[in-house]
Each structure stands twice: as C-alpha cells, then as structure tokens.
Design a protein around this motif. Structure first.
Motif, PDB file in Angstrom:
ATOM      1  N   ILE A  35       0.851  -1.202   0.000  1.00 10.03           N
ATOM      2  CA  ILE A  35       0.000   0.000   0.000  1.00 10.03           C
ATOM      3  C   ILE A  35       0.884   1.247   0.000  1.00 10.03           C
ATOM      4  O   ILE A  35       0.660   2.182  -0.778  1.00 10.03           O
ATOM      5  CB  ILE A  35      -0.964  -0.011   1.209  1.00 10.03           C
ATOM      6  CG1 ILE A  35      -1.998  -1.127   1.047  1.00 10.03           C
ATOM      7  CG2 ILE A  35      -1.654   1.348   1.361  1.00 10.03           C
ATOM      8  CD1 ILE A  35      -2.808  -1.420   2.305  1.00 10.03           C
ATOM      9  N   LYS A  36       1.888   1.259   0.863  1.00 14.37           N
ATOM     10  CA  LYS A  36       2.801   2.404   0.945  1.00 14.37           C
ATOM     11  C   LYS A  36       3.477   2.652  -0.401  1.00 14.37           C
ATOM     12  O   LYS A  36       3.540   3.794  -0.878  1.00 14.37           O
ATOM     13  CB  LYS A  36       3.852   2.143   2.032  1.00 14.37           C
ATOM     14  CG  LYS A  36       4.925   3.221   2.115  1.00 14.37           C
ATOM     15  CD  LYS A  36       5.917   2.961   3.234  1.00 14.37           C
ATOM     16  CE  LYS A  36       6.860   1.848   2.880  1.00 14.37           C
ATOM     17  NZ  LYS A  36       7.913   1.657   3.888  1.00 14.37           N
ATOM     18  N   TRP A  37       3.969   1.590  -1.048  1.00 14.65           N
ATOM     19  CA  TRP A  37       4.678   1.760  -2.312  1.00 14.65           C
ATOM     20  C   TRP A  37       3.732   2.077  -3.464  1.00 14.65           C
ATOM     21  O   TRP A  37       4.122   2.769  -4.411  1.00 14.65           O
ATOM     22  CB  TRP A  37       5.573   0.565  -2.597  1.00 14.65           C
ATOM     23  CG  TRP A  37       6.833   0.686  -1.792  1.00 14.65           C
ATOM     24  CD1 TRP A  37       7.110   0.104  -0.589  1.00 14.65           C
ATOM     25  CD2 TRP A  37       7.937   1.533  -2.085  1.00 14.65           C
ATOM     26  NE1 TRP A  37       8.328   0.520  -0.134  1.00 14.65           N
ATOM     27  CE2 TRP A  37       8.870   1.406  -1.032  1.00 14.65           C
ATOM     28  CE3 TRP A  37       8.245   2.389  -3.139  1.00 14.65           C
ATOM     29  CZ2 TRP A  37      10.071   2.089  -1.012  1.00 14.65           C
ATOM     30  CZ3 TRP A  37       9.450   3.072  -3.122  1.00 14.65           C
ATOM     31  CH2 TRP A  37      10.344   2.923  -2.071  1.00 14.65           C
ATOM     32  N   ALA A  38       2.502   1.610  -3.412  1.00 15.74           N
ATOM     33  CA  ALA A  38       1.521   1.986  -4.442  1.00 15.74           C
ATOM     34  C   ALA A  38       1.209   3.477  -4.358  1.00 15.74           C
ATOM     35  O   ALA A  38       1.087   4.164  -5.387  1.00 15.74           O
ATOM     36  CB  ALA A  38       0.246   1.162  -4.287  1.00 15.74           C
ATOM     37  N   LEU A  39       1.089   3.993  -3.136  1.00 13.72           N
ATOM     38  CA  LEU A  39       0.873   5.435  -2.965  1.00 13.72           C
ATOM     39  C   LEU A  39       2.084   6.220  -3.455  1.00 13.72           C
ATOM     40  O   LEU A  39       1.937   7.242  -4.147  1.00 13.72           O
ATOM     41  CB  LEU A  39       0.571   5.760  -1.499  1.00 13.72           C
ATOM     42  CG  LEU A  39      -0.781   5.263  -0.987  1.00 13.72           C
ATOM     43  CD1 LEU A  39      -0.863   5.401   0.530  1.00 13.72           C
ATOM     44  CD2 LEU A  39      -1.926   6.005  -1.669  1.00 13.72           C
ATOM     45  N   ARG A  40       3.268   5.747  -3.144  1.00 12.31           N
ATOM     46  CA  ARG A  40       4.492   6.400  -3.622  1.00 12.31           C
ATOM     47  C   ARG A  40       4.582   6.353  -5.142  1.00 12.31           C
ATOM     48  O   ARG A  40       5.010   7.315  -5.777  1.00 12.31           O
ATOM     49  CB  ARG A  40       5.727   5.749  -2.998  1.00 12.31           C
ATOM     50  CG  ARG A  40       5.908   6.082  -1.544  1.00 12.31           C
ATOM     51  CD  ARG A  40       7.108   5.388  -0.967  1.00 12.31           C
ATOM     52  NE  ARG A  40       7.306   5.793   0.424  1.00 12.31           N
ATOM     53  CZ  ARG A  40       8.258   5.320   1.191  1.00 12.31           C
ATOM     54  NH1 ARG A  40       9.117   4.419   0.732  1.00 12.31           N
ATOM     55  NH2 ARG A  40       8.371   5.739   2.429  1.00 12.31           N
TER      56      ARG A  40
END
Length: 161
Positions: A8-13
């Motif tokens: 989730i964190k990397w998809a947002l990034r």
C-alpha cells in the motif's frame, strides 16, 4: 490488509511518482511545444518504476519475511503492488489531465492528425487520446507490466537455498 502495508505504501508512492513525472513532462514542454518527443520520453518512467518495484520487494523481503522470501511470496507481493497501483491509476490520470495538463488531449490530437508522414484521422485520434482511454490503458498497462516486473524481480531477489 495488514499483511500488505508495504505494498500500500509503495503503491501510494508510485502514484506520487506518476504525478511528479507528469509535472516534469509538462515543465519540459513534452505536453505542448515538444510533443513530438512525448512518445519516447514518457516511456522513460519505466526506469524509476523498476527501481520502485525493486525497493518495494526488497523491503517486503527484509521487514515482512525477515530476509527469507521465496519466489512465490515475492510474486504475490508484486501482484498485490501492481493491483494497488492499477487501482490508483485512474485517479492519477484524472489529476494529470484535468489539473496538471488539461489541454494535453487537444494538443496531441492536433499533432497526430497533422503529421506529414502517417497522419492519424481525426476520429481515430479522438478515440485513442481521451481521458477514458488513458485511464483504461493505465490500468491494464500497470497490471501487465507490474505483474511481469514483479515476477522477474522476485526471481532475482528471492532467497536462494
């Protein structure tokens, strides 16, 4: 979803990367005066995208799997990352083409229909270059390229025994 907080964190990034890339393209004139270079230069986003996938899957291996990740675990993580990026992609496309560069589609349609060699007819250009089309292309492109990238990276960074 707790098992996928890294994805989730990397998809947002990744979504922020996409927006920043579009701003960079706009500032470099690739959405207007240098639109002839747009088709080539826009694909260069593949380089930072690849780096994001590598970092994300290495982080998953290190912090979630405690340094011991097999190919299947990495591949599932890559699929989830790709799915989340694809889910956010239409939002990014909307922001890009409504706020960052709202005249992009008119500009590229005019460019493509007035080429000296192999001009596109107006109807075909309008069918291809519009927000809905770009949203669909981004979802399927993100899924296909992301899953393939995740599979290859997982093969390289898996724990070898």
């Amino acid at each position: 979803m707790k098992n996928f907080t890294i994805e989730i964190k990397w998809a947002l990034r990744f979504t922020l990367l996409t927006l920043a890339w579009a701003i960079g393209e706009k500032l470099m004139g690739l959405h207007d005066q240098h639109i002839a270079l747009y088709g080539i230069c826009t694909n260069l986003i593949g380089i930072p995208a690849l780096l994001f996938y590598i970092i994300a899957l290495k982080e998953k291996k290190r912090y979630f799997f405690h340094g011991n990740m097999n190919w299947q675990q990495g591949f599932i993580s890559g699929i989830m990352l790709s799915f989340l990026i694809a889910l956010l992609s239409p939002i990014a496309q909307y922001v890009i083409y409504s706020s960052i560069t709202p005249h992009f589609f008119e500009t590229i349609i005019q460019y493509k229909t007035t080429l000296k060699e192999h001009p596109m007819d107006l109807e075909t250009a309008r069918h291809y270059f519009n927000l809905r089309s770009y949203m669909v292309q981004s979802v399927f492109g993100d899924l296909s390229m992301g899953i393939t990238t995740g599979a290859i990276i997982s093969l390289v960074i898996r724990t070898k025994k």
